[in-house]
Design an enzyme around this catalytic site. Sequence first.
Site, PDB file in Angstrom:
ATOM      1  N   GLU A  70      37.245  48.937   0.625  1.00  0.00           N
ATOM      2  CA  GLU A  70      37.438  47.641   1.280  1.00  0.00           C
ATOM      3  C   GLU A  70      36.266  47.261   2.164  1.00  0.00           C
ATOM      4  O   GLU A  70      35.806  46.126   2.145  1.00  0.00           O
ATOM      5  CB  GLU A  70      38.734  47.633   2.106  1.00  0.00           C
ATOM      6  CG  GLU A  70      40.004  47.463   1.282  1.00  0.00           C
ATOM      7  CD  GLU A  70      40.525  48.759   0.706  1.00  0.00           C
ATOM      8  OE1 GLU A  70      39.909  49.820   0.963  1.00  0.00           O
ATOM      9  OE2 GLU A  70      41.550  48.727  -0.005  1.00  0.00           O
ATOM     10  N   HIS A  92      52.725  49.810   5.404  1.00  0.00           N
ATOM     11  CA  HIS A  92      52.665  48.786   4.354  1.00  0.00           C
ATOM     12  C   HIS A  92      53.568  47.588   4.642  1.00  0.00           C
ATOM     13  O   HIS A  92      53.969  46.894   3.712  1.00  0.00           O
ATOM     14  CB  HIS A  92      53.083  49.384   3.005  1.00  0.00           C
ATOM     15  CG  HIS A  92      52.108  50.338   2.406  1.00  0.00           C
ATOM     16  ND1 HIS A  92      51.986  51.630   2.827  1.00  0.00           N
ATOM     17  CD2 HIS A  92      51.197  50.183   1.430  1.00  0.00           C
ATOM     18  CE1 HIS A  92      51.048  52.241   2.107  1.00  0.00           C
ATOM     19  NE2 HIS A  92      50.552  51.385   1.254  1.00  0.00           N
TER      20      HIS A  92
HETATM   21  C1  LIG Z   1      42.882  51.313   1.843  1.00  0.00           C
HETATM   22  C2  LIG Z   1      43.841  51.097   0.735  1.00  0.00           C
HETATM   23  N1  LIG Z   1      43.508  50.257  -0.258  1.00  0.00           N
HETATM   24  C3  LIG Z   1      44.366  50.063  -1.286  1.00  0.00           C
HETATM   25  C4  LIG Z   1      45.560  50.697  -1.327  1.00  0.00           C
HETATM   26  C5  LIG Z   1      46.509  50.476  -2.491  1.00  0.00           C
HETATM   27  N2  LIG Z   1      46.565  51.673  -3.321  1.00  0.00           N
HETATM   28  C6  LIG Z   1      47.546  52.574  -3.156  1.00  0.00           C
HETATM   29  S1  LIG Z   1      47.342  53.889  -4.121  1.00  0.00           S
HETATM   30  C7  LIG Z   1      45.936  53.304  -4.805  1.00  0.00           C
HETATM   31  C8  LIG Z   1      45.236  54.120  -5.843  1.00  0.00           C
HETATM   32  C9  LIG Z   1      44.771  55.437  -5.331  1.00  0.00           C
HETATM   33  O1  LIG Z   1      44.312  56.247  -6.377  1.00  0.00           O
HETATM   34  P1  LIG Z   1      43.982  57.786  -6.210  1.00  0.00           P
HETATM   35  O2  LIG Z   1      43.260  58.008  -4.936  1.00  0.00           O
HETATM   36  O3  LIG Z   1      43.303  58.220  -7.447  1.00  0.00           O
HETATM   37  O4  LIG Z   1      45.394  58.495  -6.058  1.00  0.00           O
HETATM   38  P2  LIG Z   1      46.581  58.609  -7.122  1.00  0.00           P
HETATM   39  O5  LIG Z   1      47.478  57.428  -6.904  1.00  0.00           O
HETATM   40  O6  LIG Z   1      46.003  58.649  -8.485  1.00  0.00           O
HETATM   41  O7  LIG Z   1      47.316  59.853  -6.776  1.00  0.00           O
HETATM   42  C10 LIG Z   1      45.640  52.059  -4.266  1.00  0.00           C
HETATM   43  C11 LIG Z   1      44.491  51.232  -4.652  1.00  0.00           C
HETATM   44  C12 LIG Z   1      45.881  51.538  -0.243  1.00  0.00           C
HETATM   45  N3  LIG Z   1      47.072  52.171  -0.178  1.00  0.00           N
HETATM   46  N4  LIG Z   1      45.009  51.736   0.761  1.00  0.00           N
END
Ligand SMILES: Cc1ncc(C[n+]2csc(CCOP(=O)(O)OP(=O)(O)O)c2C)c(N)n1
Lengths: 357, 330
Positions: B57, B126
């Site tokens: 971000e 959230h």
């Molecule tokens: C700062 C932030 N940006 C966006 C999100 C929305 N979001 C939640 S999980 C996610 C994906 C994360 O992927 P990863 O780190 O690979 O973890 P996984 O879900 O695969 O376990 C996103 C974009 C968030 N929670 N926090």
Amino acid sequence: MSKAEKAQEARTLAPEHALAVLRGMILIRRFEERAEEQYTRARIGGYCHLAIGEEASNVGAIDPLTDDDYVFTSYRDHGTALAVGSPPAAVMAELFGRATGVAGGYGGSMHMLDVERHFLGGWGIVGGHLPIAVGAALALDYRDESAAVLCQLGDGATNTGAFHEALNLAEIWNLPIVFQVINNQYGMGTNVEQASAEPEIYKRAAAYRIHGERVDGNDVEEVWFATDRLMRRARDERKPALIETMTYRWRGHSVADAGKVYRSPDEVEAWKERDPIVRYAAILMDRGVLDEEALAAMRKDVAQEISEAISEAASAPVPDPDGLYTHVYAPGWEEQFVHMDQAGPFGEREGTKHWRK
Amino acid sequence: MTYREALRRALDEELARDPNVFLMGEEIGRFEGSYKVTAGLWAKYGGKRVRETPISEEGFVGAGVGAAMIGLRPVVEIMTINFIVPAMDMVVNHAAKVRSMFGGKVGVPMVIRTPGGAGAQLTAQHSQSLEAWFAHVPGLKVVAPSNPWDAYGMLKTAIRDDDPVLFVENLVLYNLTGEVPEEGTDITVPFGLANVVREGTDLTIIAHSYTVRRALNIADRFLQDGISVEVIDLRSLRPLDIDTCIASVKKTTRALVAEEGWATFGIGAEIAARLHRACFDELDAPVERVGGAEAPMPYAKNLELAALAQEDKIGAAARRLLADCGLVDA
Ligand SMILES: Cc1ncc(C[n+]2csc(CCOP(=O)(O)OP(=O)(O)O)c2C)c(N)n1
Ligand SMILES: [Mg+2]
């Protein structure tokens, strides 16, 4: 040579231990399948991120920890909670929003924790918990404790600024921390190749002169021995490390995502062929540690345990709604707010009773 | 048309109209947006105009600032307002400062679209409504439409604006249906003008975003008591249209400001202060404020319901205010 050292040498777990590890993975699988079902029955609200397919990465990394070590993870945290040994009934009760849940119903799916077992949370802002885990490692080092921190994160989280700041701090301060990147190939619908300039994530550690390595995250013993070795090094030599465990999320990002638009059914099937539980069960059968009958009995026993956890959670009380403000600040400091009461916004000054039906 | 579709149409039309407009954000392409606002746009305009980003971000909001400084018009999506916090530095210390700090020689025509709101048990990290933080900052504009028409018209205005705009959407509003301007009319909705969405004589309820819907329901319910409630939809927080609020309160002599976020140091605080000064002689009672419970949002459904600035809470505040003035029984 100690027992643990012998195991390290042989790179196989002793029979009893291996069976416990297998059971730990089956427990997560079963728990998550039932959680998914309970979600569709509307007993669980909010987001619900399942760890199905990632069991070896969770159990393999957490099982070798000592009681003194600490664990942090993201919102995909049910498996982590079960792997540290939190009672399934308390984890399920948290999902149900009950007072007997691990966070008393205040946290839900994304915010599991178990202070006694040194599990300091499921966190919801991607990357946010990394510097916090570094802080825990700093405290261990500060107090000269022979323990280390295991900080789990997703592949997607390695693209946040916090990741880079956390790694840099860990190295310049020689902190006892192992970052476990659970590379399940996707952050929501975004493939690692698409989002990461260096998709071989373990290599990123080199930029901070941190040791990085990649292991098969669906091979529970491989994860176990690698993590054990790196955690010892962190404890004894105060050297941070990054371990990338390669695995796959079978389900969508959360229960609300079908997980279909951005990946092919063939890809999902290919990974299911490498089911960490089936693989380990086969290995243990080869070693003569397990047979079909014992495996069936183990699965049945786990299924029973989870069923009981669900019944227990479902009959637990919901939190007292008058407790809405109870945990905002530490107890004993209410005095400080006494002079803020007058003419505050409606509701805040009287609590919630008079508008709740 | 739904609020979501109205936003999508505005984005589509602006992408088609101006080649300098481009979208940027997490999951807005192949995945079609976490809340499906950008569905179909990546397929239509391609990855250059609808740019997918990693979870960075601070990085991509900053990149939006830089691109805007040399003439592009980025429309950045932050998945939910909670995730703007890691990018706060780029918004507050950078985007908001550029025009003034550089003596008016360069500006930041950028839009940040992001939904706030709560109510789906998404818990503390959230469920926030943080728009008041941004409305506090000179150099930023903050708008928060409550219906499809305004969502469409104000998003177009935001994209054509020459300064950074925080465009606040709401998770619960995405499925709300309503009228939108006819195709080809290119109707936009200006900033800095509130909207009297219901006329009344006894009490003014001032709100923005989803809370406007709640206020309208409360107004309906008070009809049974013979009470006539006027509802003002602020639409735009900075610039704020206090004139419309003042004119209304001079007429009704009573006011309540409701918001989803925390009321302390919030939007209601600002409006109440201005109303008390402007309508001191006319006011029959002090301006009341209602916000979400001042606690991190808990998960359990019963706790969450108690924490939200729901209709029952806002309605109870309105009833008590009217009772204090002798218009209804307590
Ligand atoms: C700062 C932030 N940006 C966006 C999100 C929305 N979001 C939640 S999980 C996610 C994906 C994360 O992927 P990863 O780190 O690979 O973890 P996984 O879900 O695969 O376990 C996103 C974009 C968030 N929670 N926090
Ligand atoms: Mg991932």
